[in-house]
Design a protein around this motif. Structure first.
Motif, PDB file in Angstrom:
ATOM      1  N   UNK A   1      59.128  71.981  58.599  1.00  0.00           N
ATOM      2  CA  UNK A   1      57.965  71.115  58.382  1.00  0.00           C
ATOM      3  C   UNK A   1      58.339  69.895  57.553  1.00  0.00           C
ATOM      4  N   UNK A   2      59.171  70.106  56.521  1.00  0.00           N
ATOM      5  CA  UNK A   2      59.577  68.992  55.665  1.00  0.00           C
ATOM      6  C   UNK A   2      60.376  67.957  56.451  1.00  0.00           C
ATOM      7  N   UNK A   3      61.315  68.418  57.286  1.00  0.00           N
ATOM      8  CA  UNK A   3      62.117  67.483  58.080  1.00  0.00           C
ATOM      9  C   UNK A   3      61.251  66.771  59.105  1.00  0.00           C
ATOM     10  N   UNK A   4      60.355  67.504  59.759  1.00  0.00           N
ATOM     11  CA  UNK A   4      59.495  66.877  60.765  1.00  0.00           C
ATOM     12  C   UNK A   4      58.553  65.858  60.121  1.00  0.00           C
ATOM     13  N   UNK A   5      58.067  66.157  58.932  1.00  0.00           N
ATOM     14  CA  UNK A   5      57.223  65.204  58.220  1.00  0.00           C
ATOM     15  C   UNK A   5      58.000  63.947  57.861  1.00  0.00           C
ATOM     16  N   UNK A   6      59.261  64.107  57.474  1.00  0.00           N
ATOM     17  CA  UNK A   6      60.098  62.951  57.148  1.00  0.00           C
ATOM     18  C   UNK A   6      60.342  62.094  58.395  1.00  0.00           C
TER      19      UNK A   6
ATOM     20  N   UNK B   1      67.528  56.288  65.849  1.00  0.00           N
ATOM     21  CA  UNK B   1      67.595  55.622  64.547  1.00  0.00           C
ATOM     22  C   UNK B   1      66.555  56.186  63.593  1.00  0.00           C
ATOM     23  N   UNK B   2      65.347  56.430  64.109  1.00  0.00           N
ATOM     24  CA  UNK B   2      64.286  56.983  63.262  1.00  0.00           C
ATOM     25  C   UNK B   2      64.573  58.431  62.883  1.00  0.00           C
ATOM     26  N   UNK B   3      65.193  59.183  63.775  1.00  0.00           N
ATOM     27  CA  UNK B   3      65.554  60.572  63.460  1.00  0.00           C
ATOM     28  C   UNK B   3      66.583  60.598  62.334  1.00  0.00           C
ATOM     29  N   UNK B   4      67.594  59.745  62.429  1.00  0.00           N
ATOM     30  CA  UNK B   4      68.622  59.690  61.385  1.00  0.00           C
ATOM     31  C   UNK B   4      68.002  59.303  60.045  1.00  0.00           C
ATOM     32  N   UNK B   5      67.099  58.316  60.082  1.00  0.00           N
ATOM     33  CA  UNK B   5      66.426  57.917  58.841  1.00  0.00           C
ATOM     34  C   UNK B   5      65.579  59.056  58.291  1.00  0.00           C
ATOM     35  N   UNK B   6      64.908  59.778  59.184  1.00  0.00           N
ATOM     36  CA  UNK B   6      64.086  60.910  58.747  1.00  0.00           C
ATOM     37  C   UNK B   6      64.912  62.028  58.144  1.00  0.00           C
ATOM     38  N   UNK B   7      66.062  62.310  58.750  1.00  0.00           N
ATOM     39  CA  UNK B   7      66.936  63.354  58.203  1.00  0.00           C
ATOM     40  C   UNK B   7      67.448  62.951  56.826  1.00  0.00           C
TER      41      UNK B   7
ATOM     42  N   UNK C   1      71.608  73.873  54.179  1.00  0.00           N
ATOM     43  CA  UNK C   1      70.759  72.725  54.504  1.00  0.00           C
ATOM     44  C   UNK C   1      71.557  71.632  55.205  1.00  0.00           C
ATOM     45  N   UNK C   2      72.722  71.291  54.668  1.00  0.00           N
ATOM     46  CA  UNK C   2      73.550  70.248  55.273  1.00  0.00           C
ATOM     47  C   UNK C   2      73.979  70.635  56.682  1.00  0.00           C
ATOM     48  N   UNK C   3      74.366  71.896  56.856  1.00  0.00           N
ATOM     49  CA  UNK C   3      74.784  72.367  58.173  1.00  0.00           C
ATOM     50  C   UNK C   3      73.623  72.353  59.154  1.00  0.00           C
ATOM     51  N   UNK C   4      72.448  72.733  58.684  1.00  0.00           N
ATOM     52  CA  UNK C   4      71.265  72.747  59.550  1.00  0.00           C
ATOM     53  C   UNK C   4      70.919  71.343  60.029  1.00  0.00           C
ATOM     54  N   UNK C   5      71.027  70.355  59.141  1.00  0.00           N
ATOM     55  CA  UNK C   5      70.725  68.977  59.534  1.00  0.00           C
ATOM     56  C   UNK C   5      71.754  68.442  60.514  1.00  0.00           C
ATOM     57  N   UNK C   6      73.022  68.797  60.324  1.00  0.00           N
ATOM     58  CA  UNK C   6      74.051  68.365  61.262  1.00  0.00           C
ATOM     59  C   UNK C   6      73.838  68.978  62.644  1.00  0.00           C
ATOM     60  N   UNK C   7      73.389  70.230  62.679  1.00  0.00           N
ATOM     61  CA  UNK C   7      73.100  70.885  63.955  1.00  0.00           C
ATOM     62  C   UNK C   7      71.838  70.311  64.605  1.00  0.00           C
ATOM     63  N   UNK C   8      70.876  69.937  63.771  1.00  0.00           N
ATOM     64  CA  UNK C   8      69.589  69.473  64.301  1.00  0.00           C
ATOM     65  C   UNK C   8      69.685  68.092  64.927  1.00  0.00           C
ATOM     66  N   UNK C   9      70.539  67.209  64.385  1.00  0.00           N
ATOM     67  CA  UNK C   9      70.587  65.820  64.846  1.00  0.00           C
ATOM     68  C   UNK C   9      70.857  65.702  66.350  1.00  0.00           C
ATOM     69  N   UNK C  10      71.953  66.279  66.884  1.00  0.00           N
ATOM     70  CA  UNK C  10      72.169  66.124  68.336  1.00  0.00           C
ATOM     71  C   UNK C  10      71.110  66.823  69.175  1.00  0.00           C
ATOM     72  N   UNK C  11      70.567  67.928  68.659  1.00  0.00           N
ATOM     73  CA  UNK C  11      69.531  68.636  69.424  1.00  0.00           C
ATOM     74  C   UNK C  11      68.245  67.830  69.493  1.00  0.00           C
ATOM     75  N   UNK C  12      67.885  67.146  68.418  1.00  0.00           N
ATOM     76  CA  UNK C  12      66.679  66.320  68.414  1.00  0.00           C
ATOM     77  C   UNK C  12      66.836  65.125  69.347  1.00  0.00           C
ATOM     78  N   UNK C  13      68.020  64.511  69.340  1.00  0.00           N
ATOM     79  CA  UNK C  13      68.264  63.391  70.255  1.00  0.00           C
ATOM     80  C   UNK C  13      68.257  63.872  71.696  1.00  0.00           C
ATOM     81  N   UNK C  14      68.858  65.031  71.940  1.00  0.00           N
ATOM     82  CA  UNK C  14      68.893  65.585  73.291  1.00  0.00           C
ATOM     83  C   UNK C  14      67.489  65.886  73.800  1.00  0.00           C
ATOM     84  N   UNK C  15      66.615  66.331  72.919  1.00  0.00           N
ATOM     85  CA  UNK C  15      65.239  66.620  73.339  1.00  0.00           C
ATOM     86  C   UNK C  15      64.543  65.361  73.829  1.00  0.00           C
ATOM     87  N   UNK C  16      64.860  64.202  73.205  1.00  0.00           N
ATOM     88  CA  UNK C  16      64.270  62.938  73.673  1.00  0.00           C
ATOM     89  C   UNK C  16      64.790  62.582  75.051  1.00  0.00           C
TER      90      UNK C  16
END
Length: 441
Positions: free
Chosen positions: A58-63, A83-89, A113-128
């Motif tokens: 929730x915190x990451x999605x809010x960011x 770009x907005x995803x990277x800024x949000x992370x 936390x750091x590992x989770x964000x690194x894993x989330x970045x490509x997955x969030x872009x891929x979802x777009x």
């Protein structure tokens, strides 16, 4: 549309937000599993950490929401969204780090936390990328009002009718005394307050598509519209953003000269790009050389003639270099990247025999050769092989427009996006036919 807090929320936004939430939960859980095998972290049962993972997601999605990751622009453009995803992370890292200091042990450990964000970045872009076609539905198209009713406005209207268009025109306003090419255009004199009219049409943006030399810009109207929180942009900027191409007709008329872009590579970016090129090419050649030798022997035994062909191509600043060509392999080109004649990402290399052509493409030779040619590029991922000329021929007008867009907006992030798109299954060009060429506007 779903009404939430007096705002209409498109269904695709809800779907994307839900998908992002699942992705963040998955990334957090996967990071926990990976870290537990490396550190002294108790894995435990999933339900024991669901609250921690939920807070993280929730915190990451809010960011991401606060940095504009769910705005209309973000949902239309993968580049803008990334770009907005990277800024949000980045924003979420600061927030979660502060919470971790205030409430130690209550949320994910910093390593997890750091590992989770690194894993989330490509997955969030891929979802777009995967959900991209859903965002192009008529319901989610960006609504615009066009100031102008001439040939430019008519071309914009025809562009909005294309099935893959990301916007729809809700109204046209005739600003001058010239002929109108759009049916149903409203006369400016019949509208008491233009800002209110645009707001009533439900538009999110106003595009200036008036005829050239038709008089000064309607400054008062523009300020009124912007005062209502609506975006105003020129036709040139709007089309460039929508198509990912620089319109040569507008560029040659001087409309692009004062816009952002076309800056030289800065020292840091140039060093990063060169380091990346050397690392990738050296690694590829290191692991691929046994296969290269094997295929070379097989090729030589089954085919007559030279294994490698040399052809002179134009590189940075038009400097010629001999490019190796091998019929059955792409890896030979990495040698040119390692030498510095080419880059991983850039315009397609052109043979010297096509470097002195006499048509309008020749006028932009210097701009095109202001960067190194590349193995892949912005034009390659947008145009099908059939749409481009043969690999050794001169670039078509459409390919040059894509190349100029890359040169104008080039960045490390854009290079990464091109590489990501290159590795994905190739789709038909969304701009191959729907964008008018010179003279159409």
């Amino acid at each position: 549309m779903i009404r939430l807090f007096k705002h209409q929320i498109p269904h695709v936004v809800v779907v994307l937000a839900y998908a992002d939430l699942l992705i963040l939960l998955f990334a957090g859980e996967l990071a926990w599993h990976i870290a537990s095998g490396q550190l002294t972290i108790s894995l435990g049962h999933f339900l024991e950490r669901i609250c921690v993972l939920g807070f993280f997601a929730v915190a990451v999605e809010a960011a991401i929401f606060m940095t504009g990751g769910y705005r209309t622009e973000s949902l239309r453009s993968v580049t803008y969204a990334s770009a907005r995803i990277i800024a949000g992370l980045g924003l979420s890292v600061v927030f979660l780090a502060i919470v971790n200091l205030l409430l130690p042990g209550e949320i994910l450990a910093f390593t997890v936390l750091a590992l989770a964000l690194l894993l989330a970045l490509p997955l969030l872009v891929l979802s777009r990328l995967v959900l991209g076609p859903l965002f192009k539905t008529t319901e989610f198209r960006r609504k615009i009002v066009v100031l102008g009713s001439g040939q430019k406005a008519q071309a914009l209207y025809e562009l909005s009718l294309e099935r893959q268009s990301s916007f729809t025109t809700t109204a046209f306003v005739k600003m001058g005394d010239g002929p109108s090419h759009v049916d149903g255009a409203m006369l400016r004199g019949s509208i008491a307050e233009l800002g209110g009219y645009v707001a009533r049409r439900g538009a999110q943006e106003v595009v200036l598509a008036m005829r050239e030399h038709s008089g000064p810009l309607p400054i008062t109207d523009i300020l009124t519209i912007k005062g209502r929180g609506l975006a105003v942009c020129t036709l040139t900027s709007f089309l460039e953003r929508e198509t990912g191409r620089v319109d040569l007709a507008e560029y040659e008329a001087g409309s692009e000269l004062l816009t952002n872009g076309f800056s030289i590579d800065r020292m840091v970016r140039g060093a990063c790009k060169r380091t990346f090129d050397v690392a990738v090419s050296a690694t590829t050649l290191l692991f691929a050389w046994p296969l290269i030798v094997v295929f070379a022997v097989i090729n030589k035994s089954q085919n007559e003639g030279q294994l490698f062909n040399r052809q002179e191509h134009l590189g940075l600043n038009g400097k010629p270099f001999d490019r190796l060509a091998r019929r059955d392999s792409f890896t030979a080109q990495f040698w040119h990247v390692l030498k510095g004649d080419m880059s991983i990402v850039g315009p397609r290399p052109i043979a010297s025999e096509h470097g002195e052509i006499g048509d309008d493409i020749q006028l932009h030779r210097d701009e095109r050769h202001s960067v190194k040619p590349g193995l892949t590029g912005w034009a390659q991922i947008h145009m099908s092989d059939a749409a481009r000329d043969a690999s050794n021929s001169a670039p078509s007008r459409a390919e040059l427009e894509y190349d100029l867009y890359y040169i104008k907006h080039r960045s490390v992030f854009l290079d990464c996006l091109i590489l990501l798109r290159t590795m994905l299954p190739k789709r038909s060009s969304r701009h191959s036919t729907r964008y008018p060429s010179k003279g159409a506007l």
